[in-house]
Design a protein around this motif. Structure first.
Motif, mmCIF file in Angstrom:
data_model
loop_
_atom_site.group_PDB
_atom_site.id
_atom_site.type_symbol
_atom_site.label_atom_id
_atom_site.label_comp_id
_atom_site.label_asym_id
_atom_site.label_seq_id
_atom_site.Cartn_x
_atom_site.Cartn_y
_atom_site.Cartn_z
ATOM 1 N N VAL A 1 0.844 -1.192 0.000
ATOM 2 C CA VAL A 1 0.000 0.000 0.000
ATOM 3 C C VAL A 1 0.883 1.247 0.000
ATOM 4 O O VAL A 1 1.988 1.237 0.538
ATOM 5 N N TRP B 1 -5.834 2.937 8.497
ATOM 6 C CA TRP B 1 -6.321 3.435 7.216
ATOM 7 C C TRP B 1 -5.310 3.114 6.128
ATOM 8 O O TRP B 1 -4.104 3.223 6.343
ATOM 9 N N VAL B 2 -5.805 2.773 4.952
ATOM 10 C CA VAL B 2 -4.960 2.606 3.769
ATOM 11 C C VAL B 2 -5.302 3.739 2.808
ATOM 12 O O VAL B 2 -6.474 4.040 2.581
ATOM 13 N N GLU C 1 -4.296 4.883 -1.099
ATOM 14 C CA GLU C 1 -3.638 4.629 -2.374
ATOM 15 C C GLU C 1 -3.560 5.938 -3.148
ATOM 16 O O GLU C 1 -4.570 6.611 -3.324
ATOM 17 N N TRP D 1 -6.348 -3.133 -5.853
ATOM 18 C CA TRP D 1 -6.806 -2.287 -4.747
ATOM 19 C C TRP D 1 -7.859 -2.959 -3.869
ATOM 20 O O TRP D 1 -7.875 -2.751 -2.659
ATOM 21 N N TYR E 1 -6.759 -4.739 -0.774
ATOM 22 C CA TYR E 1 -6.314 -3.947 0.377
ATOM 23 C C TYR E 1 -7.429 -3.741 1.391
ATOM 24 O O TYR E 1 -7.181 -3.394 2.544
ATOM 25 N N LEU E 2 -8.675 -3.930 0.975
ATOM 26 C CA LEU E 2 -9.813 -3.648 1.850
ATOM 27 C C LEU E 2 -9.825 -4.523 3.101
ATOM 28 O O LEU E 2 -10.314 -4.103 4.148
ATOM 29 N N CYS F 1 -7.582 -2.932 6.378
ATOM 30 C CA CYS F 1 -7.748 -1.595 6.951
ATOM 31 C C CYS F 1 -9.176 -1.409 7.444
ATOM 32 O O CYS F 1 -10.084 -2.150 7.068
ATOM 33 N N TYR G 1 -10.588 2.854 3.713
ATOM 34 C CA TYR G 1 -9.780 2.868 2.496
ATOM 35 C C TYR G 1 -10.024 4.171 1.736
ATOM 36 O O TYR G 1 -11.174 4.546 1.486
ATOM 37 N N THR H 1 -15.605 4.382 -1.168
ATOM 38 C CA THR H 1 -14.214 4.590 -0.780
ATOM 39 C C THR H 1 -14.045 6.064 -0.423
ATOM 40 O O THR H 1 -14.825 6.909 -0.835
#
Length: 155
Positions: free
Chosen positions: A42, A54-55, A57, A71, A74-75, A78, A81, A98
């Motif tokens: 990330v 939190w992520v 991008e 992507w 990645y959920l 975190c 997002y 998002t």
């Protein structure tokens, strides 16, 4: 960072810099290029004052966004997002559900808060430990650049 060093950064790195500054101003600890799990990296992982993760991008162009096929993976790593883009980015491309951050190299602003999907306790614990370990190793590498080869050894 000296102006010459700033000019050496890629557009996505400039966005990440502004995002990190903004989140740090709100009490978050931030790490760029964080690996939550094998095969994932990330742009920004942020650890909040209450343990929230939190992520973010960072996407510097339409092509950069369209080329990102991972992507959604990645959920699971975190509580919230976000996408971070500059003010010229066509935000209508970004998926609903998002968060949205507008950023530049110096600061950022959260325009749309991401919905919260709390991580399970075991995964949160693992990620916070990994975050701390990663941050400490990175700091050690900055303080003692000669130790870099040792720090690159797998866990």
């Amino acid at each position: 960072m000296e102006p010459s060093a700033l000019s050496d950064l890629m557009p996505g790195q400039l966005l990440a810099r502004g995002v990190c500054r903004h989140l740090a101003g709100h009490g978050f600890a931030v790490v760029e290029e964080f690996v939550p799990d094998r095969g994932l990296r990330v742009d920004v992982m942020a650890l909040g004052p209450k343990g929230e993760l939190w992520v973010v991008e960072c996407k510097s162009s339409r092509a950069d966004f369209r080329g990102d096929g991972k992507w959604q993976g990645y959920l699971d790593w975190c509580d919230r997002y976000f996408w971070a883009v500059d003010q010229t980015f066509p935000t209508d491309l970004l998926p609903d559900g998002t968060g949205l951050i507008i950023a530049d190299a110096y600061d950022a602003e959260i325009l749309r808060m991401a919905p919260e999907d709390r991580l399970p306790a075991a995964r949160r614990n693992t990620l916070i430990r990994k975050f701390g370990f990663h941050a400490a190793r990175r700091l050690q590498g900055l303080r003692d650049p000669g130790v870099g080869a040792v720090l690159q050894a797998p866990l």
